[in-house]
Motif scaffolding. Structure first.
Motif, PDB file in Angstrom:
ATOM      1  N   ALA A 111      59.984  50.418 144.426  1.00 60.12           N
ATOM      2  CA  ALA A 111      60.127  50.010 142.926  1.00 60.12           C
ATOM      3  C   ALA A 111      61.308  51.015 142.694  1.00 60.12           C
ATOM      4  CB  ALA A 111      59.342  50.198 141.873  1.00 60.12           C
ATOM      5  N   VAL A 112      62.408  50.529 141.741  1.00 57.08           N
ATOM      6  CA  VAL A 112      63.383  51.294 141.253  1.00 57.08           C
ATOM      7  C   VAL A 112      62.794  51.924 139.926  1.00 57.08           C
ATOM      8  CG1 VAL A 112      65.714  51.373 140.384  1.00 57.08           C
ATOM      9  CG2 VAL A 112      64.916  49.554 142.335  1.00 57.08           C
ATOM     10  N   MET A 113      63.430  53.386 139.868  1.00 58.85           N
ATOM     11  CA  MET A 113      63.023  54.050 138.573  1.00 58.85           C
ATOM     12  C   MET A 113      64.123  53.934 137.572  1.00 58.85           C
ATOM     13  SD  MET A 113      61.366  57.755 139.703  1.00 58.85           S
ATOM     14  CE  MET A 113      62.841  58.160 141.021  1.00 58.85           C
ATOM     15  N   GLU A 114      64.012  53.238 136.635  1.00 58.25           N
ATOM     16  CA  GLU A 114      65.094  52.952 135.451  1.00 58.25           C
ATOM     17  C   GLU A 114      64.839  54.057 134.344  1.00 58.25           C
ATOM     18  OE1 GLU A 114      67.569  51.504 135.186  1.00 58.25           O
ATOM     19  OE2 GLU A 114      67.571  49.710 136.497  1.00 58.25           O
ATOM     20  N   LEU A 115      65.970  54.949 134.022  1.00 60.58           N
ATOM     21  CA  LEU A 115      65.948  55.813 133.016  1.00 60.58           C
ATOM     22  C   LEU A 115      65.753  55.128 131.275  1.00 60.58           C
ATOM     23  CD1 LEU A 115      68.524  58.160 134.673  1.00 60.58           C
ATOM     24  CD2 LEU A 115      66.270  58.647 134.388  1.00 60.58           C
ATOM     25  N   ASP A 116      66.489  54.086 131.550  1.00 62.39           N
ATOM     26  CA  ASP A 116      66.448  53.325 130.034  1.00 62.39           C
ATOM     27  C   ASP A 116      66.167  52.068 130.173  1.00 62.39           C
ATOM     28  OD1 ASP A 116      66.855  52.596 127.585  1.00 62.39           O
ATOM     29  OD2 ASP A 116      68.785  53.227 127.325  1.00 62.39           O
ATOM     30  N   SER A 117      64.952  51.525 129.835  1.00 63.94           N
ATOM     31  CA  SER A 117      64.431  50.171 130.073  1.00 63.94           C
ATOM     32  C   SER A 117      64.994  49.344 129.245  1.00 63.94           C
ATOM     33  CB  SER A 117      62.840  49.983 129.552  1.00 63.94           C
ATOM     34  OG  SER A 117      62.382  50.387 128.234  1.00 63.94           O
ATOM     35  N   HIS A 118      65.978  49.422 128.378  1.00 63.98           N
ATOM     36  CA  HIS A 118      66.656  48.721 127.397  1.00 63.98           C
ATOM     37  C   HIS A 118      68.096  48.437 127.926  1.00 63.98           C
ATOM     38  CE1 HIS A 118      63.290  48.599 124.393  1.00 63.98           C
ATOM     39  NE2 HIS A 118      63.248  49.892 124.532  1.00 63.98           N
ATOM     40  N   ASN A 119      68.402  49.506 128.659  1.00 64.90           N
ATOM     41  CA  ASN A 119      69.572  49.170 129.153  1.00 64.90           C
ATOM     42  C   ASN A 119      69.672  49.517 130.774  1.00 64.90           C
ATOM     43  OD1 ASN A 119      71.898  48.971 126.983  1.00 64.90           O
ATOM     44  ND2 ASN A 119      70.682  50.567 126.266  1.00 64.90           N
ATOM     45  N   PRO A 120      69.144  48.724 131.473  1.00 60.40           N
ATOM     46  CA  PRO A 120      68.824  49.041 133.110  1.00 60.40           C
ATOM     47  C   PRO A 120      70.073  49.126 133.784  1.00 60.40           C
ATOM     48  CG  PRO A 120      68.392  46.923 132.631  1.00 60.40           C
ATOM     49  CD  PRO A 120      68.395  47.462 131.116  1.00 60.40           C
ATOM     50  N   SER A 121      69.900  49.998 134.680  1.00 65.19           N
ATOM     51  CA  SER A 121      71.080  50.019 135.563  1.00 65.19           C
ATOM     52  C   SER A 121      71.281  48.952 136.812  1.00 65.19           C
ATOM     53  CB  SER A 121      70.905  51.566 136.730  1.00 65.19           C
ATOM     54  OG  SER A 121      71.132  52.327 135.734  1.00 65.19           O
TER      55      SER A 121
END
Length: 265
Positions: A111-121
């Motif tokens: 899985a990928v770790m996303e720092l901001d769930s509202h603005n995913p990389s």
């Protein structure tokens, strides 16, 4: 990671007489010696120590391993790997090494770790079309929810935050010629995707605009309330999505797009 001080205090106060706060399931697994590995592929310091502490306290049967590169993940560990969590900047390398990862860790979910769930990389099409990625772990969840997602993934469950879908839906509404999920794209989309920055998230556009004004990572991080590591990850994704060679070229494309003559009438 969004952690309330009261939550961490509560976690620390939950110790029983023998210092354990494990659930009944975790206790049985620990006693039976069913050890498993959680593998982080990330730069040092990108995962807060308090999160690692919470995992170790809640899931004592889990061994945490950390490596900085995908190549270092392609090896056997002392205990079977059940979950691999990677930074967005490692997605392409992980895809390239998908066969080796599957060979060494056949039971692991990646899985990928996303720092901001509202603005995913990572965009929704990137995740959907991936041969390896089977989930997204938002790092801005409350601690109890975050641990619940970890438990789900350790048992093979897939998790995708709603922000990932909303981001893609909003982009598609703004630009109907954007690339569909199945990977095909209209000729118009292929000709304009780099120029109109449609592949970038709102956060990435915000950061690119600041880069185009000459701001450095430290200043951008302070202005947006992010860490420099987070800004670096966003810049890595911006450069990759635009097909640029560096931040200067990416900023130049941003300037070109915002020239009056370059806008469609």
């Amino acid at each position: 990671m969004v952690l309330q001080m009261s939550q961490m205090t509560q976690l620390l106060k939950m110790d029983t007489e023998d210092g354990s706060i494990v659930t009944s399931v975790a206790r049985v697994e620990a006693e039976q010696g069913l050890r498993r590995t959680l593998l982080f592929v990330t730069m040092p310091g990108s995962v807060a120590d308090c999160l690692l502490y919470a995992i170790e306290r809640e899931l004592p049967w889990l061994v945490i391993e950390r490596v900085e590169h995908i190549q270092a993940a392609c090896t056997k560990f002392a205990h079977p790997v059940s979950l691999i969590l990677i930074d967005p900047e490692h997605v392409k390398a992980a895809e390239d090494a998908a066969m080796d990862i599957s060979r060494f860790h056949p039971l692991a979910l990646t899985a990928v770790m996303e720092l901001d769930s509202h603005n995913p990389s990572c965009s929704f099409p990137e995740i959907f079309e991936s041969k390896l990625i089977r989930g997204v772990l938002p790092m801005d969840l409350k601690l109890d929810v975050w641990l619940s997602v970890i438990r789900l993934m350790l048992r093979g469950g897939e998790y995708f935050p709603t922000g990932l879908f909303h981001s893609y839906a909003d982009k598609f509404v703004r630009n109907p010629t954007a690339r569909p999920v199945n990977g095909s794209a209209s000729p118009a989309a292929k000709n304009t995707s780099e120029d109109d920055l449609s592949d970038l998230t709102s956060r990435e556009i915000e950061i690119l605009e600041m880069v185009s004004r000459g701001l450095q990572n430290k200043a951008i991080a302070a202005a947006l309330g992010l860490s420099e590591h987070t800004v670096k990850i966003h810049l890595h994704n911006i450069i990759r999505k635009l097909g640029a060679h560096n931040r200067t070229e990416a900023a130049a494309r941003f300037h070109d797009y915002h020239k009056p003559a370059s806008r469609p009438r």
